[in-house]
Design an enzyme around this catalytic site. Structure first.
Site, PDB file in Angstrom:
ATOM      1  N   GLU A   1      30.772  54.142  23.943  1.00  0.00           N
ATOM      2  CA  GLU A   1      31.086  52.714  23.971  1.00  0.00           C
ATOM      3  C   GLU A   1      32.282  52.445  24.866  1.00  0.00           C
ATOM      4  O   GLU A   1      33.212  53.242  24.881  1.00  0.00           O
ATOM      5  CB  GLU A   1      31.360  52.218  22.540  1.00  0.00           C
ATOM      6  CG  GLU A   1      30.165  52.364  21.605  1.00  0.00           C
ATOM      7  CD  GLU A   1      30.475  51.953  20.167  1.00  0.00           C
ATOM      8  OE1 GLU A   1      31.648  51.598  19.903  1.00  0.00           O
ATOM      9  OE2 GLU A   1      29.580  51.978  19.322  1.00  0.00           O
TER      10      GLU A   1
ATOM     11  N   HIS B   1      29.121  46.838  18.635  1.00  0.00           N
ATOM     12  CA  HIS B   1      29.850  47.452  17.518  1.00  0.00           C
ATOM     13  C   HIS B   1      30.661  46.382  16.776  1.00  0.00           C
ATOM     14  O   HIS B   1      31.874  46.514  16.588  1.00  0.00           O
ATOM     15  CB  HIS B   1      30.764  48.563  18.018  1.00  0.00           C
ATOM     16  CG  HIS B   1      31.117  49.550  16.941  1.00  0.00           C
ATOM     17  ND1 HIS B   1      31.366  50.874  17.199  1.00  0.00           N
ATOM     18  CD2 HIS B   1      31.255  49.412  15.589  1.00  0.00           C
ATOM     19  CE1 HIS B   1      31.648  51.512  16.077  1.00  0.00           C
ATOM     20  NE2 HIS B   1      31.587  50.635  15.084  1.00  0.00           N
TER      21      HIS B   1
END
Length: 374
Positions: free
Chosen positions: A307, A324
């Protein structure tokens, strides 16, 4: 810190200071009640420095920052404004006593760069990014906020399930491309949902699903008695029978790629998959292939192995992607931030912590390093 002081002034002007009620469309979430920091407690932690690596921090409510200020803890907030890499943490962490941490990798190398580090206080519940055994070897305590994100993650899971069943994300994209398509979908009350992992979040997901009238299959290492009607099954049965599979497990050696090509192949052609737990639990490449080949109807993924995410699922229309954001509701984010700050202050004052990582986590981590018998 000067920038944060200016930011806190702005928050105060909007009625958000000190963790009291703040205004949000008439709804008034509340922070956890704060105990005043006594002069004795303040002097106990004076000159202590904390590096806050998670972002955002203190934006919903500045109560967490105020708590650190009142305790005399000097803090620095992540200057890069995103999840930090190992190299970035190594360069930033020297000279700090406490890490108030997000999901960036807190490895042995990071700890070696911080000889005075005494506490890692996680904002959230996941511990896969923390080398617990390296921390223990260096006498570094680790705390977390396991209850903080649970409600928000559970609600996002339900929201993603509804979006997938009704094709909300597909209709939104089509209309923006000039195509008016009325998608016929399904309702939660008419499908079977398989919940893999019935812990804090999984139990909440089951409670919400039950309110919608969904049929629920459940799987965990140990079955348990729940208030809601569920059928406990093995994973193979769950994958074969569920219309929606939602995964709520920690990332460990045993759960990495828990849902891979073999498991995806067991699912029905119109099955849907949701991952709001941890990147790495679902094999992203295998999922992309299954969706492209039409072997599954869709998926929703909130957490990724790397990420920010730029992988192949970005180009798969039937995969709903979020950044997220499972814990990112105002109340739960505040609860996590305040809990992590409170853990830091209590630890530095020599007070007992209710949210120290339990011994079972260290035992599990040690077992993961043992060789697997063939």
């Amino acid at each position: 810190r000067c920038d944060q002081g200016a930011h806190r002034t702005g928050l105060a002007a909007r009625g958000r200071l000190h963790g009291v009620d703040y205004h949000d469309g008439g709804r008034r979430p509340r922070a956890a009640p704060r105990r005043p920091v006594s002069g004795a407690r303040r002097s106990a932690v004076l000159m202590t420095r904390a590096l806050i690596t998670t972002v955002p921090f203190g934006e919903v409510d500045s109560a967490s920052l105020v708590l650190l200020d009142e305790a005399g803890i000097e803090y620095v907030i992540n200057p890069i404004g995103r999840r930090l890499t190992e190299a970035e943490l190594v360069s930033l962490v020297p000279g700090f006593d406490v890490l108030i941490a997000g999901t960036g990798p807190i490895t042995e190398r990071v700890m070696e760069a911080a000889p005075q580090l005494r506490l890692i206080s996680r904002v959230g519940v996941g511990l896969d990014n923390v080398d617990l055994l390296a921390a223990r070897a260096r006498g570094i305590a680790v705390a977390y906020t396991p209850e903080g994100p649970a409600d928000a993650v559970a609600e996002l899971t339900i929201g993603l399930a509804l979006s997938l069943l009704r094709g909300v994300h597909l209709a939104n994209a089509a209309i923006r491309q000039g195509v008016w398509t009325r998608i016929q979908g399904r309702r939660l009350a008419q499908v079977t949902v398989g919940v893999v992992g019935v812990g804090r979040i999984g139990r909440r997901v089951i409670r919400l699903l039950s309110a919608f009238g969904a049929r629920i299959l459940a799987n965990d290492l140990v079955s348990m008695t729940l208030d809601e009607p569920v059928r406990w099954v093995d994973k193979r049965t769950l994958y074969r029978e569920a219309d929606i599979v939602t995964v709520h497990v920690p990332l460990t050696r045993l759960t990495r790629n828990l849902v891979g090509a073999e498991e995806l192949a067991m699912m029905q052609p119109d099955a849907l998959l949701i991952n709001t737990c941890r990147g790495g639990v679902v094999d992203e490449a295998a999922l992309a292939a299954a969706l492209r080949d039409g072997r599954m109807a869709g998926a929703a993924v909130d957490t990724f192995t790397h990420e920010p995410y730029h992988g192949e699922l970005v180009n798969v229309d039937t995969c709903l992607i979020t950044a997220h954001m499972g814990s990112m509701s105002a109340d739960c984010r505040l609860r996590m931030e305040y809990g992590a700050a409170r853990n830091a202050v209590a630890f530095l004052c020599g007070e007992p912590l209710d949210e120290l990582v339990p011994e079972s986590e260290y035992t599990m981590r040690a077992s993961e390093r043992e060789p697997v018998e063939s």
